[in-house]
Design a protein around this motif. Structure first.
Motif, PDB file in Angstrom:
ATOM      1  N   SER A  45     -16.078   4.254   4.653  1.00 11.42           N
ATOM      2  CA  SER A  45     -17.095   3.199   4.784  1.00 11.42           C
ATOM      3  C   SER A  45     -17.916   3.005   3.522  1.00 11.42           C
ATOM      4  O   SER A  45     -18.930   2.309   3.544  1.00 11.42           O
ATOM      5  CB  SER A  45     -18.012   3.531   5.969  1.00 11.42           C
ATOM      6  N   LYS A  46     -17.475   3.583   2.419  1.00 12.01           N
ATOM      7  CA  LYS A  46     -18.217   3.433   1.154  1.00 12.01           C
ATOM      8  C   LYS A  46     -18.457   1.963   0.832  1.00 12.01           C
ATOM      9  O   LYS A  46     -17.584   1.138   1.096  1.00 12.01           O
ATOM     10  CB  LYS A  46     -17.447   4.102   0.008  1.00 12.01           C
ATOM     11  N   THR A  47     -19.600   1.682   0.298  1.00  7.24           N
ATOM     12  CA  THR A  47     -20.103   0.342  -0.084  1.00  7.24           C
ATOM     13  C   THR A  47     -20.477  -0.547   1.111  1.00  7.24           C
ATOM     14  O   THR A  47     -21.131  -1.558   0.932  1.00  7.24           O
ATOM     15  CB  THR A  47     -19.131  -0.487  -0.983  1.00  7.24           C
ATOM     16  N   MET A 104      -3.906   6.055   1.849  1.00  5.67           N
ATOM     17  CA  MET A 104      -5.022   5.118   1.899  1.00  5.67           C
ATOM     18  C   MET A 104      -4.479   3.795   2.466  1.00  5.67           C
ATOM     19  O   MET A 104      -3.369   3.767   2.996  1.00  5.67           O
ATOM     20  CB  MET A 104      -5.629   4.943   0.496  1.00  5.67           C
ATOM     21  N   SER A 105      -5.243   2.719   2.373  1.00  9.89           N
ATOM     22  CA  SER A 105      -4.842   1.480   3.058  1.00  9.89           C
ATOM     23  C   SER A 105      -3.425   1.024   2.711  1.00  9.89           C
ATOM     24  O   SER A 105      -2.706   0.527   3.572  1.00  9.89           O
ATOM     25  CB  SER A 105      -5.836   0.358   2.736  1.00  9.89           C
ATOM     26  N   ASP A 106      -3.024   1.187   1.448  1.00  7.18           N
ATOM     27  CA  ASP A 106      -1.731   0.646   1.027  1.00  7.18           C
ATOM     28  C   ASP A 106      -0.546   1.550   1.357  1.00  7.18           C
ATOM     29  O   ASP A 106       0.593   1.118   1.230  1.00  7.18           O
ATOM     30  CB  ASP A 106      -1.739   0.383  -0.484  1.00  7.18           C
ATOM     31  N   VAL A 139      -8.695   5.686   5.145  1.00  7.90           N
ATOM     32  CA  VAL A 139      -8.420   4.250   5.156  1.00  7.90           C
ATOM     33  C   VAL A 139      -9.726   3.459   5.112  1.00  7.90           C
ATOM     34  O   VAL A 139     -10.578   3.604   5.996  1.00  7.90           O
ATOM     35  CB  VAL A 139      -7.600   3.866   6.412  1.00  7.90           C
ATOM     36  N   GLY A 140      -9.871   2.638   4.067  1.00 10.82           N
ATOM     37  CA  GLY A 140     -11.071   1.824   3.905  1.00 10.82           C
ATOM     38  C   GLY A 140     -10.797   0.362   4.154  1.00 10.82           C
ATOM     39  O   GLY A 140     -11.100  -0.181   5.222  1.00 10.82           O
ATOM     40  N   SER A 141     -10.202  -0.320   3.169  1.00  7.79           N
ATOM     41  CA  SER A 141     -10.110  -1.782   3.226  1.00  7.79           C
ATOM     42  C   SER A 141      -9.290  -2.302   4.409  1.00  7.79           C
ATOM     43  O   SER A 141      -9.569  -3.393   4.897  1.00  7.79           O
ATOM     44  CB  SER A 141      -9.595  -2.337   1.900  1.00  7.79           C
ATOM     45  N   ALA A 181     -11.862  -6.124   2.167  1.00  8.07           N
ATOM     46  CA  ALA A 181     -12.036  -5.753   0.761  1.00  8.07           C
ATOM     47  C   ALA A 181     -13.479  -5.377   0.474  1.00  8.07           C
ATOM     48  O   ALA A 181     -14.404  -5.906   1.095  1.00  8.07           O
ATOM     49  CB  ALA A 181     -11.605  -6.897  -0.124  1.00  8.07           C
ATOM     50  N   ARG A 182     -13.650  -4.437  -0.448  1.00  8.05           N
ATOM     51  CA  ARG A 182     -15.011  -4.064  -0.865  1.00  8.05           C
ATOM     52  C   ARG A 182     -15.515  -5.075  -1.865  1.00  8.05           C
ATOM     53  O   ARG A 182     -14.785  -5.518  -2.736  1.00  8.05           O
ATOM     54  CB  ARG A 182     -15.025  -2.649  -1.474  1.00  8.05           C
ATOM     55  N   GLY A 183     -16.823  -5.433  -1.728  1.00  7.98           N
ATOM     56  CA  GLY A 183     -17.400  -6.462  -2.581  1.00  7.98           C
ATOM     57  C   GLY A 183     -17.524  -6.093  -4.039  1.00  7.98           C
ATOM     58  O   GLY A 183     -17.319  -5.004  -4.446  1.00  7.98           O
TER      59      GLY A 183
END
Ligand code: PLP
Length: 221
Positions: free
Chosen positions: A36-38, A195-197, A212-214, A219-221
């Motif tokens: 959940s970073k950013t 990770m996501s990819d 897993v983030g994005s 997408a992160r800003g």
């Protein structure tokens, strides 16, 4: 596999389960860490309300700003640190996180060992390996893994497995396979990779923790 009637969390969980099944692994053997970073608390809350409890952040200060309040509101939240950790933040990290994925050098072994001792809190750690032997990338050199593990044991840090971030832009599978091999050679059975990819590939190659983030938050800003 994307189905419009599923939420991103449901989709990621289904993809993990599918990859695990293909590899004859139990879907429950893979922990999904939502990175959940950013993202602000209001983006995180819907995921918690959907049932996700395990989250990851890459900065101590950002996590300190966001998570204490969320943890008061929701029970059972587990917080993982997946980013580089400065030794002078070791105590803050031990206080806040339930698992640390970035143990990668002797100075950090000593700082984390002291912090855990002082706070009476044993936080499970992954040793991060610089699996592509890339310059300027976090992680312990492959050749130095056994020595780092030995010093972590001496400092009574519970090391549960190995973590890696493979080089960008090339096929990750060989690096995941190599991390699994190094872990097995060192008697470790947990693998933080994917990770996501590439999390499905990681699951098929033995990941016990995917980060897993994005794919969950966009997408992160
Ligand atoms: C940001 C990050 C992730 C998540 O990356 P996505 O590509 O957004 O899934 C995983 N691991 C680490 C160490 C990260 O910093």
């Amino acid at each position: 596999m994307d189905q419009p009637d599923l939420t991103p969390l449901q989709t990621v969980r289904a993809r993990i389960a599918h990859a695990a099944t293909i590899a004859h692994r139990k879907p429950g053997a893979v922990e999904l860490i939502a990175i959940s970073k950013t993202h602000p608390a209001e983006r995180i809350v819907p995921l918690i309300e959907e049932g996700q409890r395990v989250f990851g952040e890459n900065k101590v200060q950002e996590a300190q700003a966001k998570w204490p309040e969320l943890r008061e509101r929701y029970e059972g939240v587990q917080l993982h640190l997946v980013g580089q950790l400065q030794s002078n933040k070791a105590e803050d990290a031990v206080q806040l996180f339930d698992c640390i994925h970035s143990l990668d050098r002797p100075s950090l072994v000593s700082a984390l060992g002291k912090a855990m001792d002082k706070l009476g809190r044993q936080v499970p750690c992954f040793v991060q390996v610089n699996i592509g032997e890339e310059e300027q990338k976090g992680g312990c050199a492959i050749a130095e893994v056994p020595a780092l593990l030995a010093s972590a044991r001496e400092a009574q840090i519970p090391v549960v497995g190995l973590m890696c971030v493979p080089p960008l832009g090339i096929e990750a599978a060989p690096f995941f396979a190599l991390l699994a091999k190094i872990a097995a050679e060192n008697g470790l059975d947990q693998l933080s990779m994917g990770m996501s990819d590439d999390f499905e590939t990681a699951v098929m190659l033995g990941a016990t923790h995917v980060r897993v983030g994005s794919a969950l938050f966009g997408a992160r800003g």
